[in-house]
Motif scaffolding. Structure first.
Motif, short mmCIF file in Angstrom:
data_model
loop_
_atom_site.label_atom_id
_atom_site.label_comp_id
_atom_site.label_asym_id
_atom_site.label_seq_id
_atom_site.Cartn_x
_atom_site.Cartn_y
_atom_site.Cartn_z
N GLY A 438 73.47 21.66 10.29
CA GLY A 438 72.42 22.48 9.26
C GLY A 438 71.29 22.21 9.81
O GLY A 438 70.41 23.17 9.61
N GLY A 439 70.68 21.13 10.37
CA GLY A 439 69.52 20.86 10.87
C GLY A 439 68.88 21.88 12.03
O GLY A 439 67.96 22.66 11.39
N PRO A 440 69.62 22.23 12.84
CA PRO A 440 70.71 21.28 13.57
C PRO A 440 69.98 19.98 14.03
O PRO A 440 68.68 19.92 14.43
N GLY A 441 70.77 19.10 14.23
CA GLY A 441 70.64 17.93 15.12
C GLY A 441 70.28 16.69 14.11
O GLY A 441 69.73 15.66 14.42
N MET A 442 70.36 16.90 12.74
CA MET A 442 70.15 15.89 11.81
C MET A 442 68.93 15.12 11.96
O MET A 442 69.05 13.74 12.35
N ARG A 443 68.11 15.85 11.67
CA ARG A 443 66.55 15.21 11.79
C ARG A 443 66.28 13.96 11.03
O ARG A 443 66.81 13.86 9.86
N GLU A 444 65.43 13.12 11.55
CA GLU A 444 65.15 11.76 10.71
C GLU A 444 64.00 12.03 9.87
O GLU A 444 63.29 12.95 9.90
N MET A 445 64.18 11.51 8.61
CA MET A 445 63.38 11.73 7.55
C MET A 445 62.29 10.72 7.35
O MET A 445 61.95 10.05 6.24
N LEU A 446 61.61 10.09 8.26
CA LEU A 446 60.49 9.33 8.29
C LEU A 446 59.35 9.66 7.31
O LEU A 446 58.75 8.82 6.45
N SER A 447 58.70 11.02 7.66
CA SER A 447 57.63 11.47 7.07
C SER A 447 57.69 11.57 5.39
O SER A 447 56.86 11.09 4.77
N PRO A 448 58.74 12.04 4.86
CA PRO A 448 58.91 12.25 3.25
C PRO A 448 59.23 10.74 2.99
O PRO A 448 58.64 10.40 1.78
N THR A 449 60.05 10.06 3.53
CA THR A 449 60.11 8.49 3.00
C THR A 449 58.83 7.84 3.13
O THR A 449 58.40 7.01 2.14
N SER A 450 58.11 7.88 4.10
CA SER A 450 56.79 7.02 4.31
C SER A 450 55.87 7.68 3.12
O SER A 450 55.10 6.94 2.68
N ALA A 451 55.89 9.02 3.03
CA ALA A 451 54.92 9.54 1.99
C ALA A 451 55.10 9.00 0.46
O ALA A 451 54.24 8.63 -0.06
N ILE A 452 56.61 9.13 0.39
CA ILE A 452 56.83 8.27 -0.90
C ILE A 452 56.59 6.93 -1.30
O ILE A 452 55.91 6.49 -2.30
N MET A 453 56.64 6.19 -0.24
CA MET A 453 56.09 4.68 -0.28
C MET A 453 54.59 4.69 -0.22
O MET A 453 54.06 3.97 -1.27
N GLY A 454 54.12 5.47 0.56
CA GLY A 454 52.39 5.37 0.62
C GLY A 454 51.89 5.86 -0.57
O GLY A 454 50.65 5.44 -1.10
#
Length: 555
Positions: A438-454
């Protein structure tokens, strides 16, 4: 005598020798083994920028030991630079290109043995996949980890910058402060300084048995790294002499050990994806349920950034992976301590020479962070084939969480929603159509998870996705949900406001609607499709399998 004799011995190979002479080989060299050196040097990855010089002593030692070094290069993608835009579609697919390219060079020229020089993200697993597939004597020597940076007496790293964006949006810091973090986060060459995917995989290469002790933790700028590289170059000649091949070492017991150590140190959740793919290349079927069995009985005794303030250099200072192995063996938690390694010593023998656990960076088994491991596999009606969570990075108050879904059909939509204030305490952020197909390529989600933490929502909001996370992700984040939305998986039919239960202690993830309603939604579900212009990515979509199978390509 040598495999490479097929290209350099006999009257019929006179043209081949002519070409080899043009590359600098002599009559004397034609009686020696050809040692392939797969070097992942590239100018745009900090973990690789020094590998052009790093390879020189390796080639020198191969020559001294009686081999002919044959250096070749493979591609690489820097996940941090590719993240958050279209480029990230190419990260996971690059793993397959790396494996295929190494196979191509080695088989086309009938090389006798292989030294792999990886360091970051998909390069390590791509090389490991090729190694298992080729099954010629092989040893790994990574480029080494980066040192952590420092701002106002506090250690910082790449994740500090990602989370700084969320802090800026939340008004906690200004642009000047963010720039200072940016300038100090990555002070040296090397793989990023936390237990992110690169360092997790380099450490695990030691445990799989294909890297010498210290491969995963000795810093890139430490003189001991060159000494280790020289030792690896000498050792490949011994492995060749004894005809010790990767599949002699990469047994199912070796994978048990790898998962146990990964779980004990709370490594990147990506290691699950990669180890499954490597096992497949080694001809081993490794079910996700087996990982949970190991997780249930293995304590989490080591936390490295992003799960703590410690960094890889701190783990190295107290004995590295050998000391972690020693503590696990002392407690009876390493499944197979007598497993063989390329050092020609067992893990037990390596551990006996290591310092005892220091009690802080590596805790004693009597005083773990948790009695169960730092990674868990969750199953349920939302993830019938499984999903992965890095429990070591989850706030204890979030181990069981019930919240209302807020759904996004791409990473970009999710980031806009999070930074725009749409995500509120009590939400379960659902990011879908980011799986292998679906991505394709199964992108990593560091930006949204870091935004949640920040933004200070890390103990109030959970996130689930059919995509995956960076090794730098922390928080109640469940990835690799399988089957993915693009393949008709249940995550595709979640609606805003649906209640979702994440129960990590009981390894469950559930969409809290009736069976009848879920069945009705799935029967009427038509997955969204994306227009993909790249012919390579279209081929990838066609052949890639579920994350639960390692996102391998079907032949």
């Amino acid at each position: 005598m040598w495999r490479s004799d097929k290209v350099k011995k006999g009257i019929e190979r006179s043209p081949h020798r002519a070409l080899l002479r043009a590359c600098g080989l002599s009559d004397e060299d034609f009686d020696k083994p050809l040692i392939g050196i797969a070097n992942s040097y590239i100018d745009i990855i900090p973990g690789h920028v020094h590998l052009r010089e790093f390879v020189k002593p390796i080639k020198d030692e191969v020559r001294k030991a009686g081999g002919v070094p044959i250096e070749f290069n493979v591609i690489g993608v820097d996940d941090g630079i590719a993240m958050g835009h279209y480029g990230m579609h190419y990260s996971l697919p690059s793993r397959e290109l790396i494996a295929d390219s190494i196979e191509t060079v080695v088989e086309a020229h009938q090389l006798d043995a292989l030294i792999c020089i990886p360091n970051c993200d998909k390069i390590v697993p791509g090389m490991l996949m090729a190694t298992a597939r080729l099954n010629i004597p092989t040893i790994f020597i990574s480029g080494g980890p980066m040192l952590a940076g420092e701002v106002n007496g506090k250690k910082v790293d790449l994740i500090s910058v990602f989370e700084g964006i969320g802090q800026l949006k939340a008004g906690k810091i200004d642009e000047g402060q963010l720039k200072v973090i940016e300038e100090h986060a990555c002070p040296t060459c090397g793989s990023c300084s936390g237990m992110f995917t690169a360092n997790s995989m380099n450490c695990i290469t030691e445990v799989l048995g294909l890297g010498l002790p210290g491969n995963g933790t000795i810093p890139a700028v430490d003189p001991r790294r060159e000494l280790l590289a020289r030792a690896a170059a000498r050792q490949i000649m011994e492995l060749l002499k004894r005809d010790i091949k990767p599949r002699d070492i990469l047994t199912i017991e070796a994978f048990d050990n790898a998962f146990a150590v990964d779980i004990a140190m709370g490594g990147s959740s990506n290691t699950i994806l990669h180890l499954l793919a490597i096992a497949n290349e080694a001809g081993i079927s490794y079910p996700l349920s087996r990982i949970n069995e190991i997780s249930r009985r293995t304590p989490n005794i080591c936390k490295i950034s992003p799960s703590s303030e410690y960094h890889i250099q701190d783990l190295d200072a107290v004995g590295g992976i050998p000391s972690l192995l020693k503590e696990l063996i002392r407690g009876g938690y390493l499944p197979h301590p007598d497993a063989m390694t390329v050092s020609l010593k067992t893990h037990k023998e390596i551990a006996e020479e290591a310092p005892d656990a220091d009690g802080s960076v590596i805790r004693r088994v009597e005083d773990p962070y948790s009695k169960e491991g730092g990674i868990a596999i969750l199953f349920g009606n939302l993830a019938p084939e499984g999903s992965v969570v890095k429990t070591a990075g989850v706030d204890p108050n979030m181990l069981t969480f019930r919240g209302r879904a807020i759904c996004f059909d791409s990473e970009e939509e999710a980031i806009e929603g999070i930074l725009g204030g749409k995500v509120k305490p009590g939400h379960v952020v659902v990011i879908r159509y980011e799986g292998p197909k679906g991505g394709p390529g199964m992108r990593e989600m560091l930006s949204p998870t870091s935004a949640i933490m920040g933004m200070g929502l890390g103990d109030k909001v959970a996130l689930i996705t059919d995509g995956r996370f960076s090794g730098g992700t922390r928080g109640a984040c469940v990835g690799h949900i399988s089957p993915e939305a693009a393949a008709g998986g249940p995550i595709g039919v979640v609606k805003d406001g649906d209640e979702i239960l994440i129960d990590i202690p009981n390894r469950k993830i559930e969409l809290l609607i009736s069976q009848e309603e879920l069945k009705r939604r799935l029967e009427n579900f038509v997955p969204k499709t994306k227009e993909v212009k790249s012919s390579w990515l279209r081929r990838y979509i066609r052949f890639v399998t579920s994350a639960s199978k390692g996102a391998i390509l079907e032949a």
